[in-house]
Write a protein that holds these residues in place. Structure first.
Motif, PDB file in Angstrom:
ATOM      1  N   TYR A 199     -11.910  -7.675   3.262  1.00 43.47           N
ATOM      2  CA  TYR A 199     -12.526  -6.497   2.636  1.00 43.47           C
ATOM      3  C   TYR A 199     -14.009  -6.748   2.362  1.00 43.47           C
ATOM      4  O   TYR A 199     -14.847  -5.856   2.570  1.00 43.47           O
ATOM      5  CB  TYR A 199     -11.802  -6.149   1.337  1.00 43.47           C
ATOM      6  CG  TYR A 199     -12.505  -5.063   0.541  1.00 43.47           C
ATOM      7  CD1 TYR A 199     -12.362  -3.724   0.872  1.00 43.47           C
ATOM      8  CD2 TYR A 199     -13.347  -5.391  -0.527  1.00 43.47           C
ATOM      9  CE1 TYR A 199     -13.019  -2.731   0.162  1.00 43.47           C
ATOM     10  CE2 TYR A 199     -14.008  -4.411  -1.239  1.00 43.47           C
ATOM     11  CZ  TYR A 199     -13.842  -3.083  -0.890  1.00 43.47           C
ATOM     12  OH  TYR A 199     -14.508  -2.110  -1.590  1.00 43.47           O
ATOM     13  N   PHE A 246     -10.624   0.856   7.316  1.00 41.44           N
ATOM     14  CA  PHE A 246     -10.638  -0.586   7.069  1.00 41.44           C
ATOM     15  C   PHE A 246      -9.820  -1.324   8.126  1.00 41.44           C
ATOM     16  O   PHE A 246     -10.277  -2.315   8.721  1.00 41.44           O
ATOM     17  CB  PHE A 246     -10.093  -0.862   5.664  1.00 41.44           C
ATOM     18  CG  PHE A 246      -9.865  -2.312   5.362  1.00 41.44           C
ATOM     19  CD1 PHE A 246     -10.887  -3.242   5.512  1.00 41.44           C
ATOM     20  CD2 PHE A 246      -8.623  -2.759   4.939  1.00 41.44           C
ATOM     21  CE1 PHE A 246     -10.671  -4.591   5.234  1.00 41.44           C
ATOM     22  CE2 PHE A 246      -8.397  -4.092   4.662  1.00 41.44           C
ATOM     23  CZ  PHE A 246      -9.423  -5.011   4.811  1.00 41.44           C
ATOM     24  N   LYS A 255      -7.223   8.497   0.539  1.00 42.93           N
ATOM     25  CA  LYS A 255      -6.986   7.054   0.457  1.00 42.93           C
ATOM     26  C   LYS A 255      -6.461   6.514   1.781  1.00 42.93           C
ATOM     27  O   LYS A 255      -6.873   5.440   2.236  1.00 42.93           O
ATOM     28  CB  LYS A 255      -6.001   6.750  -0.673  1.00 42.93           C
ATOM     29  CG  LYS A 255      -6.559   7.025  -2.060  1.00 42.93           C
ATOM     30  CD  LYS A 255      -5.506   6.822  -3.131  1.00 42.93           C
ATOM     31  CE  LYS A 255      -6.062   7.148  -4.513  1.00 42.93           C
ATOM     32  NZ  LYS A 255      -5.021   7.031  -5.571  1.00 42.93           N
ATOM     33  N   TRP A 257     -15.855  -6.355   5.531  1.00 42.76           N
ATOM     34  CA  TRP A 257     -15.944  -4.928   5.900  1.00 42.76           C
ATOM     35  C   TRP A 257     -16.988  -4.213   5.046  1.00 42.76           C
ATOM     36  O   TRP A 257     -17.728  -3.353   5.545  1.00 42.76           O
ATOM     37  CB  TRP A 257     -14.571  -4.295   5.728  1.00 42.76           C
ATOM     38  CG  TRP A 257     -14.518  -2.824   6.030  1.00 42.76           C
ATOM     39  CD1 TRP A 257     -14.788  -2.228   7.224  1.00 42.76           C
ATOM     40  CD2 TRP A 257     -14.166  -1.776   5.125  1.00 42.76           C
ATOM     41  NE1 TRP A 257     -14.617  -0.868   7.131  1.00 42.76           N
ATOM     42  CE2 TRP A 257     -14.232  -0.563   5.846  1.00 42.76           C
ATOM     43  CE3 TRP A 257     -13.785  -1.744   3.789  1.00 42.76           C
ATOM     44  CZ2 TRP A 257     -13.943   0.664   5.263  1.00 42.76           C
ATOM     45  CZ3 TRP A 257     -13.489  -0.522   3.212  1.00 42.76           C
ATOM     46  CH2 TRP A 257     -13.572   0.666   3.936  1.00 42.76           C
ATOM     47  N   LEU A 293       0.830  -1.206   0.000  1.00 43.96           N
ATOM     48  CA  LEU A 293       0.000   0.000   0.000  1.00 43.96           C
ATOM     49  C   LEU A 293       0.864   1.256   0.000  1.00 43.96           C
ATOM     50  O   LEU A 293       0.560   2.242  -0.690  1.00 43.96           O
ATOM     51  CB  LEU A 293      -0.924  -0.004   1.221  1.00 43.96           C
ATOM     52  CG  LEU A 293      -1.992  -1.101   1.261  1.00 43.96           C
ATOM     53  CD1 LEU A 293      -2.680  -1.128   2.616  1.00 43.96           C
ATOM     54  CD2 LEU A 293      -3.022  -0.890   0.155  1.00 43.96           C
ATOM     55  N   THR A 352     -10.781   2.236  -1.003  1.00 45.54           N
ATOM     56  CA  THR A 352     -10.061   1.100  -0.420  1.00 45.54           C
ATOM     57  C   THR A 352      -9.882  -0.015  -1.438  1.00 45.54           C
ATOM     58  O   THR A 352      -8.800  -0.616  -1.543  1.00 45.54           O
ATOM     59  CB  THR A 352     -10.820   0.580   0.809  1.00 45.54           C
ATOM     60  OG1 THR A 352     -11.091   1.664   1.693  1.00 45.54           O
ATOM     61  CG2 THR A 352     -10.004  -0.473   1.538  1.00 45.54           C
ATOM     62  N   ALA A 371      -9.340   6.227   4.191  1.00 43.32           N
ATOM     63  CA  ALA A 371     -10.177   5.046   3.945  1.00 43.32           C
ATOM     64  C   ALA A 371      -9.488   3.774   4.428  1.00 43.32           C
ATOM     65  O   ALA A 371     -10.126   2.882   5.014  1.00 43.32           O
ATOM     66  CB  ALA A 371     -10.499   4.948   2.451  1.00 43.32           C
ATOM     67  N   LEU A 372      -8.175   3.676   4.204  1.00 40.39           N
ATOM     68  CA  LEU A 372      -7.438   2.495   4.670  1.00 40.39           C
ATOM     69  C   LEU A 372      -7.442   2.405   6.192  1.00 40.39           C
ATOM     70  O   LEU A 372      -7.548   1.310   6.763  1.00 40.39           O
ATOM     71  CB  LEU A 372      -6.001   2.544   4.150  1.00 40.39           C
ATOM     72  CG  LEU A 372      -5.819   2.313   2.643  1.00 40.39           C
ATOM     73  CD1 LEU A 372      -4.373   2.574   2.234  1.00 40.39           C
ATOM     74  CD2 LEU A 372      -6.225   0.889   2.262  1.00 40.39           C
TER      75      LEU A 372
END
Length: 578
Positions: A111, A91, A84, A114, A64, A140, A87-88
């Protein structure tokens, strides 16, 4: 491992503000790290409060980090990269909360779980809007797809889909309202710029901004609004508190430095920046980084091309402005240099950055948005301003090539990306097309004409009106006249028959014998119209219903708009002659 987390997962390519915490993905390696505050998470990691790093996450987090670094090095937006990362973090926070094992091998499955959790919060709890749900899931999924090298996105494996629009078609009222809001906002920021002169900003507080709407906007520059404070106060103030407030107010009033008056200075700079973007069409990312210079103006079209002028040499064109904006722009530069005399080669729009914010970061126009809310004016962001400018120019000129040159785009890009559909223009263009391509010609009588060449039918009565493309009755006896198969046409025929009947009522023969009334042109027109209505009535059930509806409207004196005015006038004149 600590060396990995604190150096390899940071973003040294970025420039940070004085008090800004550098970006770091190392907290994602720890359980609870995604939930911890950014400013304190490093100390928690160092002290061992978050435990040992989860080694199974190293490959995923490094992947990532590489994707985000590639985006930034390739010129990607810092704002997008920050979204970004946000959002990560959400998660990873959910994974930590559910105590699940996360690695490259299991991230796809986690994912999907989630995504179902987010969908549950949206549909049942109502915590997320459809747009927010899609945005966070899509961001994500995009990052994970790149790490996993997937050919199809993970998002398609979920039940989350991009929300559809509200189904409303652009209409003239909405388009006009949007343009009016842009004009109102432009007038508002113009009032701010005009009112916030150097003398006004250094004057007594609060600074009173007179708006053209008749209202007054106070700018307090750090002082508290006395009326609001009084309304919120529960207990009466002591004399010591009152004395302290008065002393503080006196100190603020006597201090006219930019350290005290920067809220008003920033407000005008933000307004001037928005005005500049509206005039030049320049992107915010470019406009806020322009530097002050010695400008040279060259006449071009209906304005000026502005170039930098150094060492007796003209540089490339920086931007173009309308002729009326030149004087306004020069007044702003003079005002700007008065406040920043030691920075005559700095930024053209040098916002005073309190709190150590990054100078190269584009402003969010929080000051303008705040006063817009107070003044009940809709805040228009730079992108909308540029779009309104382009669409207004396109609407006024009807020349896409010229507007594309002004906006520094190709005509194809202008039409595809920026141009918004306008119903009025569309109707005009459709009408022009039909006039050029459709052989049907408008007829004075109900119906159409295939050729504008009048020619009487073979079996026309002797006293029938002659076709001349002017008289409606003459069209009824023309070879080129055509009826239209519609209810509106039947209603128009019935209304015209009423008009001709009133015309016949006014007929006064030379003698008492009215035998020649049958050959009167108006009577012949009435008979012709009756024959047409009889044909419609007898040809099909649907057409019969049209005739019945038209006759019912006539009985209610509800005439077709094309003939209603003539019938009303004829009724008045016919009544007076009886």
């Amino acid at each position: 491992m600590n060396n990995l987390t604190f150096s390899d997962l940071t973003f040294p390519v970025l420039e940070y503000a004085k008090n800004e915490t550098p970006w770091d993905l190392a907290p994602l390696l720890y359980s609870g790290g995604a939930k911890a505050k950014v400013k304190t998470v490093r100390s928690k990691i160092t002290s061992g409060a978050l435990g040992d790093p989860l080694l199974e996450r190293v490959g995923l987090v490094k992947g990532l980090h590489e994707c985000l670094t590639d985006d930034l090095v390739g010129g990607g937006s810092r704002f997008s990269a920050n979204n970004k990362i946000g959002a990560l973090r959400k998660f990873f926070q959910w994974v930590d909360q559910c105590e699940r094992t996360l690695s490259i091998d299991t991230v796809a499955e986690e994912y999907l779980g989630w995504a179902e959790h987010l969908l549950q919060r949206h549909r049942v709890e109502g915590y997320l809007t459809a747009g927010s749900l899609y945005d966070v899931a899509s961001l994500t999924a995009t990052m994970l797809d790149r790490v996993l090298r997937r050919s199809s996105t993970l998002l398609y494996s979920t039940r989350i889909r991009k929300p559809r629009g509200n189904g409303k078609v652009s209409n003239g009222g909405a388009n006009k309202q949007s343009l009016e809001e842009s004009f109102s906002f432009g007038q508002f920021i113009a009032d701010l710029c005009t009112a916030l002169t150097y003398e006004a900003v250094t004057g007594p507080l609060p600074i009173q901004v007179e708006l053209r709407s008749g209202s007054t906007l106070p700018i307090w520059c750090g002082l508290r609004d006395t009326e609001k404070e009084a309304s919120r106060r529960i207990r009466p103030q002591t004399k010591f508190q009152i004395a302290d407030i008065l002393r503080h107010r006196e100190l603020r009033n006597s201090d006219v430095s930019i350290e005290t008056r920067y809220p008003a200075v920033n407000l005008r700079i933000e307004a001037e920046l928005l005005m500049f973007i509206a005039q030049t069409g320049m992107n915010l990312s470019q406009a806020h980084q322009l530097r002050i210079d010695q400008y040279h103006y060259t006449s071009h079209l209906d304005g000026y091309q502005v170039r930098s002028y150094k060492n007796r040499r003209q540089g490339e064109v920086l931007f173009e402005v309308f002729s009326s904006y030149k004087q306004w722009f020069e007044h702003y530069i003079e005002w700007r240099n008065t406040w920043f005399p030691d920075d005559l080669e700095g930024l053209l729009f040098p916002l005073v950055r309190s709190g150590g914010r990054l100078a190269l970061e584009a402003p969010q126009f929080s000051a303008i948005a705040r006063v817009c809310t107070v003044s009940n004016v809709r805040f228009v962001r730079p992108r909308k301003l540029r779009g309104a400018r382009i669409n207004w120019l396109l609407r006024e000129s009807q020349r896409p090539e010229l507007v594309a040159e002004i906006a520094q785009h190709t005509a194809e890009t202008l039409i595809r990306v920026y141009a918004e559909p306008n119903p009025q223009i569309a109707m005009i263009e459709i009408t022009r097309f039909h006039r050029q391509a459709d052989p049907v010609v408008c007829s004075p009588a109900p119906g159409t004409c295939v050729t504008p060449i009048p020619e009487t039918v073979v079996d026309a009565p002797t006293n029938a009106p002659d076709p001349d493309c002017i008289n409606a009755a003459g069209c009824l006896f023309c070879v080129n006249h055509r009826d239209i198969e519609s209810e509106d046409h039947v209603w128009s025929l019935s209304s015209l028959r009423v008009l001709k009947s009133l015309e016949l009522v006014r007929y006064r023969p030379a003698c008492t014998d009215r035998s020649d009334e049958a050959d009167h042109p108006a009577m012949l027109a009435v008979e012709r119209l009756s024959a047409k209505l009889r044909f419609f009535q007898e040809s099909s059930e649907v057409r019969r219903l049209w005739v019945d509806e038209a006759l019912a409207r006539i009985a209610e004196e509800d005439y077709h708009p094309a003939w209603d005015g003539f019938i009303r006038l004829a009724e008045v004149t016919a009544g007076s002659s009886l």
